[in-house]
Design an enzyme around this catalytic site. Structure first.
Site, short mmCIF file in Angstrom:
data_model
loop_
_atom_site.label_atom_id
_atom_site.label_comp_id
_atom_site.label_asym_id
_atom_site.label_seq_id
_atom_site.Cartn_x
_atom_site.Cartn_y
_atom_site.Cartn_z
CG ASP A 88 -3.09 -2.24 -4.23
OD1 ASP A 88 -1.77 -2.71 -4.55
OD2 ASP A 88 -3.69 -2.00 -3.04
CG HIS B 171 -0.09 -4.36 -1.88
ND1 HIS B 171 -1.06 -3.56 -1.98
CD2 HIS B 171 0.31 -4.37 -0.32
CE1 HIS B 171 -1.19 -2.82 -0.84
NE2 HIS B 171 -0.40 -3.48 -0.01
CB SER C 95 -1.79 -3.27 2.94
OG SER C 95 -1.07 -1.90 2.33
#
Ligand SMILES: *[C@@H]1O[C@H](CO)[C@@H](O)[C@H](O)[C@H]1NC(C)=O
Ligand SMILES: *[C@@H]1O[C@H](CO)[C@@H](O)[C@H](O)[C@H]1NC(C)=O
Ligand SMILES: *[C@@H]1O[C@H](CO)[C@@H](O)[C@H](O)[C@H]1NC(C)=O
Ligand SMILES: *[C@@H]1O[C@H](CO)[C@@H](O)[C@H](O)[C@H]1NC(C)=O
Ligand SMILES: *[C@@H]1O[C@H](CO)[C@@H](O)[C@H](O)[C@H]1NC(C)=O
Ligand SMILES: *[C@@H]1O[C@H](CO)[C@@H](O)[C@H](O)[C@H]1NC(C)=O
Length: 651
Positions: A127, A185, A526
């Site tokens: 990520d 994220h 996600s």
């Protein structure tokens, strides 16, 4: 050998003639080829004009290099080369969620959940990195990393040895300057899967306890994604290569291709990396994509991946409009910080009534469509038609013309609460908008206000399939196959999930004067994916004998397809959800720890899948390190009808 040296000089001539601008990044994938073979290829590359960017040698073999298209074509024809593909970017595709899942499990739920998993499980995250100072990543214990853990803490300017601790046991980066998350994220996803319990809220909204599915699991960070750009394919492959060597137990990937048609398995970095991880017993969990509700929009569709769909939960964020005189409230959805008075004292108008020139543009409050004199001091109702209307443009138009608030009519946008900061915005469905329009049509001086956002619980029915969640069936190489396999595999909450963020993101909306948020509420597959990764860590710990396919089976066979009304899960349009929407159903974290029957797909079955998919014995054997010498593809070659004969838990 001689012929290859001869050919090599041919390339050298070619590339000398090629202008430097023509060089592009390519990945050369050579399957499970032996390192000695690879060394030869590296030597070839080093002598060519192309720069060697990365090499893969632990989990699988290959390299990434800057090449001319001619060189790429030449290399793709060499024996032992499985594929050559351009190095493109993929996209980065609470908390109430664990409590909500426990409420669905009912009497099955263990009140002590989260399950006390052994601290020997490491979850790898491919990520955007991690924000190590987040409260969510404080160590559960001072216990050293698990025995056999082979990872490392790659330090740099803003990521020192103390950034790794009893919770973060590994950190590597392939893009940017350190493993630090400057996107957000990566921290959100890691804290959802394996974060510690924290009292958190987004400026008072969604207040409660945020925690990951597995508090005792360790985190290993593999940073392959950057803000704006996304995730580079060659970096994703390096991440898999290292994660396999480091000895992670689960890999969580909330990343997917942006292409409409799925990538071929041999040109898809996630499918390649996941295949080799699975061969070594590592379960790979991936987000299924946010391209729904279109049919066959599913991403990360290789059968060895656990592919996750997103659902709502029983919580909503209401930002309501109060109308003067009518004693009426119009329900809206958004996450914001309206500073307007609670009394309905602001004139209401529509974009259409404030038209400057073009009526249709004005209805939708496009840029430069409204007259300032008709907007100033008012709350404006804006319609939304095609995908050509952007909320950010509508907002800019209202703000620049002196409006005080905006009500957006949109059946899709109203389903997922977005956050819009301290300019009062709410999104209403067509049904609510009709009530509002009737009021406007029948009232002399329509007045109203937009209230501040409130968190509303106990919503029913829940879960519902999130409209953006990608749907099956899997499309293979651009064709809808006749007997396709069912995807997604499983569903988890992915709408309005509160989890950790970076500590200094000034681009996120805040109430005026407040510091950037440490926790934010966002939506996507996600966010659903790490719910499954956290539970997978617990299953690994509870039933250590399971293979990767066994863990996948445990999670899928214990899922249910009923909601909190005890009826079949529906889509957010009210239709019954099918396995192409939800796979085996909604995650049941506690039940998954006590699976009954296990469908244990063997590596050979995945190889047969590749055969049915059209790869010949030679190619399949060069991809797989476990294929027996005697392995042969079944006679008959590609056979898409046989793909569904895989021993698949959802069938
Ligand atoms: C490591 O970084 C943190 C902040 O990121 C800082 O507080 C600490 O002093 C640093 N430690 C060392 C040994 O440099
Ligand atoms: C552990 O990592 C080292 C290099 O960091 C590597 O040489 C070794 O093969 C790895 N061990 C395993 C079991 O993968
Ligand atoms: C407004 O409606 C509520 C119930 O919907 C009622 O209790 C209240 O008395 C009404 N107020 C006025 C001023 O009509
Ligand atoms: C309001 O009036 C407009 C025209 O003035 C009409 O097009 C619209 O259908 C009306 N809407 C409602 C809900 O009455
Ligand atoms: C946030 O911190 C990172 C790492 O220390 C730094 O690179 C970045 O510039 C900072 N961003 C802002 C907006 O201050
Ligand atoms: C297998 O497929 C590859 C790639 O399509 C091809 O180059 C090779 O010649 C094939 N091998 C056999 C034995 O058919």
């Amino acid at each position: 050998m001689i012929s290859s040296i001869f050919l090599l000089s041919t390339i050298l001539v070619l590339s000398a003639a090629a202008p430097a601008a023509e060089l592009r990044g390519y990945v050369v994938y050579t399957g499970a080829a032996s390192p000695s073979n690879l060394a030869l290829k590296e030597a070839i590359i080093n002598r060519m004009s192309g720069q060697l960017l990365r090499t893969y040698r632990h989990g699988f073999s290959g390299f990434a290099a800057r090449l001319s298209p001619q060189e790429a074509t030449f290399i793709s024809m060499q024996p032992g080369v499985v594929s050559v593909f351009e190095d493109t970017y993929l996209k980065l595709l609470t908390t109430r969620s664990w409590g909500f899942l426990a409420s669905l499990e009912g009497s099955y739920a263990n009140p002590a959940y989260p399950y006390a998993c052994s601290s020997d499980i490491v979850v790898g995250f491919i990520d955007s990195g991690i924000w190590p100072e987040s409260e969510s990543f404080r160590p559960a214990s001072s216990a050293p990393p698990p025995v056999g853990w082979n990872g490392t803490c790659q330090t740099s300017k803003d990521f020192n040895m103390s950034s790794c601790n009893g919770k973060i046991v590994g950190a590597r980066f392939y893009v940017g300057e350190s493993a630090r998350d400057v996107e957000g994220h990566g921290s959100h996803v890691a804290s959802t899967a394996a974060g510690m319990e924290v009292k958190a809220s987004y400026y008072g909204l969604a207040a409660g306890t945020a925690r990951g599915g597995s508090e005792s699991a360790r985190i290993a960070v593999y940073k392959a994604c950057l803000p704006l750009f996304g995730c580079l394919s060659s970096a994703i492959l390096s991440a898999f290569d290292d994660a396999i060597r480091d000895g992670v137990n689960v890999i969580s990937v909330s990343v997917g291709s942006t292409q409409l048609t799925p990538l071929d398995f041999t040109e898809d970095p996630i499918a390649i990396g996941a295949f080799h991880a699975t061969e070594r017993g590592i379960l790979v969990v991936c987000a299924g994509g946010n391209s729904g509700p279109a049919r066959s929009s599913i991403k990360n569709d290789a059968p060895w991946i656990l592919t996750v769909a997103a659902s709502t939960m029983d919580r909503n964020f209401e930002t309501n409009v109060v109308l003067a005189g009518a004693n009426k409230t119009i329900k809206g959805r958004s996450i914001g910080f309206s500073k307007l008075s609670r009394s309905p004292i602001y004139p209401l108008t529509t974009g259409e009534a404030a038209v400057d020139k073009n009526r249709q543009a004005a209805r939708e409050c496009h840029l430069d469509s409204l007259k300032a004199s008709k907007v100033k001091g008012k709350i404006v109702v804006c319609e939304t038609s095609a995908s050509t209307t952007y909320l950010s443009d509508q907002r800019a138009e209202i703000v620049s013309k002196g409006g005080v608030g905006m009500v957006v009519v949109s059946d899709t946008e109203s389903r997922v609460p977005g956050f819009y900061g301290d300019f009062p915005i709410t999104i209403v469905s067509l049904e609510e908008a009709n009530k509002l329009m009737t009021y406007l049509n029948t009232t002399r001086n329509p007045m109203g206000t937009i209230l501040g956002t409130v968190t509303v619980g106990h919503q029913k029915p829940a879960p519902e399939v999130a409209f953006f969640s990608s749907r099956g069936p899997s499309m293979v190489s651009g064709n809808i196959i006749k007997a396709s396999f069912i995807l997604p595999d499983i569903t988890a909450p992915g709408v309005a999930i509160l989890a950790a963020w970076t500590g200094n993101d000034s681009s996120i909306a805040t109430p005026t004067g407040r510091a950037p948020p440490a926790y934010i509420i966002i939506s996507g597959t996600s966010m659903a994916c790490p719910h499954i990764s956290g539970v997978a860590a617990n299953v690994r710990s509870a039933v250590p004998t399971l293979t990767a396919a066994g863990v996948k089976s445990a999670i899928m066979t214990t899922a249910v397809s009923t909601n909190n009304l005890g009826t079949a899960i529906t889509t957010d349009e009210g239709d019954w959800a099918t396995p192409y929407d939800i796979g085996a159903g909604i995650l049941q974290p506690t039940r998954a720890l006590r699976p009954g029957l296990i469908y244990d797909t063997t590596a050979d079955e995945y190889l047969q899948f590749l055969c049915y998919h059209g790869y010949n014995t030679t190619t399949v054997k060069s991809i797989s390190r476990t294929a027996a010498r005697s392995f042969r593809c079944p006679a008959g070659g590609a056979n898409r009808d046989l793909i569904s004969s895989l021993n698949y838990p959802s069938i």
